[in-house]
Scaffold this motif. Structure first.
Motif: not given
Ligand code: MN
Length: 191
Positions: A117-123, A125-130
């Motif tokens: 639900x967004x940019x996978x690499x960025x999520x 890196x931020x430690x929160x993947x939806x």
């Protein structure tokens, strides 16, 4: 970080002259699997666990989930991040010889694709993947949330709410579960 660098830890842990696991050089036939890849392998190592993998930035980001995912909304399952695996690992099923890293049987418990639900690499890196899973046994919306603890490896895998009611199949570590690819069980591989 380059794909080769990311997979260095994977290569360092294995002797490809002994284990049937794929080396990072082997390239998967891009046509055969829906992308990006989602995959769960059931692995009878010293402790039984489920390896949860998502294709991000050209590798399979990997988490070891001791109990396997829960299909109950909001129920947290510990997911310990492990080394990145090569894309080719999505086809691996078999026996890792004893005394080798991860020695034991592996079946493909579920496989398909996923959508962030967004940019996978960025999520990541931020430690929160939806994200949404499109597998055979698991489907719908999920979250992976990184915990703030010194190990820097502990995440939680949590089922999110879906708009429609989906038919999901929960892992049964005590059961005689089959591979979605070969139909084999872990016991079949022991014979
Ligand atoms: Mn494993």
């Amino acid at each position: 970080m380059s794909g080769a660098k990311k997979l260095q830890e994977y290569a360092n842990k294995r002797d490809f002259s002994i284990t049937p696991e794929p080396s990072e050089q082997e390239k998967i036939n891009q046509e055969t699997l829906p992308r990006p890849i989602y995959l769960i392998q059931k692995h009878q190592a010293s402790h039984l666990h489920y390896d949860f993998r998502l294709e991000i930035d050209g590798v399979l980001k990997s988490w070891s989930v001791p109990k396997g995912p829960s299909i109950d909304i909001g129920k947290k399952r510990l997911a310990v991040e492990t080394e990145d695996h090569p894309i080719e690992y999505a086809k691996f099923e078999g026996v890792i010889p004893p005394y080798n890293y991860g020695g034991g049987e592996v079946i493909i418990w579920d496989r398909g694709s996923w959508q962030c639900d967004g940019d996978a690499s960025e999520q990541y890196r931020k430690g929160s993947i939806s994200f949404e899973i499109k597998g055979e046994r698991l489907k719908g919306h999920w979250r992976l949330i990184k915990m703030k603890d010194p190990s820097n490896r502990n995440w939680l895998l949590i089922k999110s709410h879906d708009k429609e009611k989906l038919k999901l199949i929960e892992p049964d570590p005590s059961g005689d579960e089959t591979s979605v690819v070969s139909g084999k069980t872990l016991n079949d591989l022991k014979r």
